[in-house]
Scaffold this motif. Structure first.
Motif, short mmCIF file in Angstrom:
data_model
loop_
_atom_site.label_atom_id
_atom_site.label_comp_id
_atom_site.label_asym_id
_atom_site.label_seq_id
_atom_site.Cartn_x
_atom_site.Cartn_y
_atom_site.Cartn_z
N UNK A 284 0.80 -1.21 0.00
CA UNK A 284 0.00 0.00 0.00
C UNK A 284 0.84 1.26 0.00
N UNK A 285 0.28 2.31 -0.60
CA UNK A 285 0.99 3.58 -0.70
C UNK A 285 1.25 4.24 0.64
N UNK A 286 0.37 4.00 1.63
CA UNK A 286 0.56 4.64 2.94
C UNK A 286 1.86 4.17 3.58
N UNK A 287 2.14 2.87 3.50
CA UNK A 287 3.38 2.34 4.06
C UNK A 287 4.59 2.98 3.38
N UNK A 288 4.54 3.06 2.05
CA UNK A 288 5.65 3.65 1.30
C UNK A 288 5.84 5.12 1.65
N UNK B 66 8.48 16.95 7.89
CA UNK B 66 7.89 15.65 7.58
C UNK B 66 7.21 14.99 8.77
N UNK B 67 7.66 15.31 9.99
CA UNK B 67 7.00 14.75 11.18
C UNK B 67 5.59 15.31 11.32
N UNK B 68 5.41 16.60 11.03
CA UNK B 68 4.09 17.20 11.05
C UNK B 68 3.19 16.54 9.99
N UNK B 69 3.74 16.31 8.81
CA UNK B 69 2.98 15.65 7.75
C UNK B 69 2.52 14.26 8.17
N UNK B 70 3.41 13.54 8.84
CA UNK B 70 3.04 12.20 9.30
C UNK B 70 1.88 12.23 10.28
N UNK B 71 1.87 13.22 11.17
CA UNK B 71 0.76 13.35 12.12
C UNK B 71 -0.54 13.65 11.39
N UNK B 72 -0.48 14.45 10.33
CA UNK B 72 -1.68 14.79 9.56
C UNK B 72 -2.26 13.56 8.87
N UNK C 229 -1.76 10.25 9.73
CA UNK C 229 -1.72 9.03 10.53
C UNK C 229 -3.06 8.30 10.54
N UNK C 230 -4.17 9.02 10.65
CA UNK C 230 -5.47 8.39 10.84
C UNK C 230 -6.20 8.09 9.53
N UNK C 231 -5.62 8.47 8.40
CA UNK C 231 -6.28 8.20 7.12
C UNK C 231 -6.09 6.73 6.76
#
Length: 400
Positions: free
Chosen positions: A75-79, A185-191, A193-195
Motif C-alpha cells: 500500500x501507498x501509505x506504508x511507502x 515531515x514529522x508534522x505531515x506524518x501526524x496529519x 496518521x489516521x487516514x
C-alpha cells in the motif's frame, strides 16, 4: 480498494496534498540553499554545487522500482510514511554536516552528500507512496487529476520553499535551515496518521525491467522536460548572482506560481482529451520559457522566463503519466509510476553536474539554452508518440 465516496475521497486527497506540501518544503527549501552553501560557504565550484543538488536524484532513481513494488504490495501509505521518516533523518544528517566540530570543508561536503542521498531515497518512497495511495482511493478514471493535484502540492512547495530557504539560509545559516527541515515531515506524518490505507487489486507481478519496456516512451518525454526545471532549481540563484541582479530567490516562486496556476486551470485535461495533446502544448511553452531565460537582458524578463517554464512543465508529468499507467494493469500502477518518475529523476540528477560544467565554461545563461533544446526534443518525441498512438488505434478499427 477504498470504499470512500467520491466527494469524501476528493476532500481526503486535498488534505493529503497539503501534508505532502509541508513535507516537500524540506526538499524545496534545500534545493537552492544547498547550491549557495556549497559554492559560497564551503568554497567549492559550480560543478560540486550542482553535484550536491543533483546527487539526491541518484538514490531516487535507484529506489523507484523498490518504492513502486512496496506501494503495490503493501500500500501507498506504508511507502509514504517510510519516505517521511527518511526526510527527517536526511535533514538531520545535513544539519550535522554544518556543525563546526567537523572542522573541514571536505568532511562537511561528504556528510552533506550522504544526507542528500538519503533525501533522494525518501523522495522516492514519499512521492510514489502518495501517488499509489491516492490513485487506489480515487480510482483509475481520475488518475490524471490525482497526478495533477499531487503536483500542486510538490511544486507549490517549490514556489514557497525557494525564497524561504534562501531567507532562512541568510538569517539562520545552513544549520538553522536544516534544523527546521527535520520537523516538517514529522508534522505531515501526524496529519496523515489516521487516514485509512487503500491498496489496488492484486495480480501477477511483472519484473521492473518489463514494466520499463512498456512505459519508456512517455518516460523519455518527462525526463527531457525535467532538464529545464532542474537547471532552474539548481542554478537560478547563481545565475542572478553572476549578473549582479536582485531577487535570486524568486526564480522557484515564479516557476511554482506558473506551475500551480496551470494545474488548477487544466488539471482534468489529460483525463478528458488525452495526455499527448496536453504535453505538446505544455512542452512548447516550456521551450519558450527556457529560451527567454537564456536570452534575458534583465531580471524582470528572467522571472518571466521562470514563470513560462513553470507553466510549461506543469502538465507534462500528469499527461505522460496517464499515458504510462494506461499501459499496465491496475495492480502494477505503483511500479509503473516508480519507473516513470525515474526518467525524470535521471534528468534531475544528470542536469546538476552537467549544468555546472556548462556554467563554468560558457556562462550561467547557456544552462537554459540546453533546457530549451531538451524541451524541443521532448516535443518531437511527443508528436511521434501521438502519431504512433493514432496509427495503433486506426489498425484496430474493424478488428473483431
Amino acid at each position: 480498494m477504498s470504499s470512500i465516496s467520491p466527494k469524501n475521497s476528493l476532500r481526503q486527497l486535498v488534505w493529503m496534498t497539503l501534508a505532502l506540501f509541508l513535507s516537500y518544503l524540506s526538499v524545496a527549501m534545500a534545493m537552492p540553499a544547498v547550491a549557495v552553501h556549497v559554492s559560497q560557504t564551503l568554497g567549492f565550484g559550480n560543478v560540486l554545487s550542482g553535484l550536491a543538488v543533483g546527487i539526491a536524484f541518484l538514490s531516487t532513481i535507484l529506489s523507484r522500482g523498490w518504492a513502486g513494488r512496496l506501494a503495490d504490495e503493501r500500500g501507498g501509505k506504508v511507502a509514504m510514511f517510510r519516505g517521511l521518516a527518511l526526510y527527517a533523518v536526511a535533514a538531520l544528517l545535513c544539519w550535522v554536516s554544518s556543525l563546526p566540530a567537523l572542522r573541514h570543508d571536505l568532511t562537511s561536503y561528504l556528510v552533506l552528500l550522504a544526507g542528500r542521498l538519503l533525501l533522494g531515497l525518501g523522495e522516492s518512497f514519499a512521492l510514489v507512496g502518495m501517488l499509489g495511495w491516492s490513485m487506489a482511493a480515487m480510482g483509475p478514471a481520475r488518475s490524471g487529476r490525482v497526478m495533477a493535484l499531487v503536483g500542486i502540492g510538490m511544486y507549490g512547495a517549490f514556489a514557497v520553499g525557494g525564497p524561504l530557504g534562501l531567507w532562512l539560509l541568510e538569517d539562520l545559516g545552513f544549520a538553522g535551515l536544516m534544523a527546521g527541515s527535520i520537523f516538517l515531515p514529522l508534522v505531515s506524518g501526524l496529519m496523515l496518521w489516521r487516514i485509512a490505507p487503500a491498496i489496488s487489486n492484486q495480480g501477477r507481478r511483472s519484473p521492473f525491467v518489463q514494466v520499463l519496456g512498456l512505459i519508456w516512451k512517455p518516460g523519455a518525454v518527462v525526463g527531457l522536460q525535467g532538464v529545464g526545471f532542474a537547471a532552474l532549481g539548481a542554478f537560478f540563484p547563481l545565475y542572478f548572482l553572476a549578473h549582479g541582479w536582485q531577487g535570486a530567490g524568486y526564480g522557484l516562486t515564479f516557476f511554482g506560481l506558473g506551475f500551480v496556476l496551470v494545474r488548477l486551470m487544466a488539471g482534468s485535461l489529460p483525463d478528458r482529451i488525452g495526455g499527448a495533446p496536453v504535453a505538446l502544448a505544455s512542452l512548447s511553452v516550456e521551450a519558450l520559457g527556457q529560451t527567454v531565460l537564456w536570452l534575458a537582458p534583465n531580471p524582470a524578463l528572467a522571472l518571466v522566463g521562470a514563470l513560462l517554464t513553470g507553466m510549461g512543465c506543469s502538465m507534462v508529468f500528469p499527461a505522460m503519466g496517464l499515458e504510462a499507467v494506461k499501459r499496465v494493469s491496475a495492480h502494477l500502477r505503483g511500479t509503473a509510476i516508480g519507473g516513470f518518475a525515474a526518467f525524470q529523476d535521471l534528468a534531475y540528477g544528470a542536469t546538476g553536474p552537467m549544468a555546472g560544467w556548462i556554467a563554468d565554461h560558457f556562462g550561467h545563461s547557456r544552462v537554459f539554452m540546453v533546457g530549451g533544446l531538451a524541451a524541443s526534443i521532448a516535443l518531437l518525441l511527443t508528436w511521434r508518440l501521438r502519431q504512433d498512438g493514432s496509427a495503433e488505434r486506426a489498425s484496430k478499427v474493424g478488428v473483431p
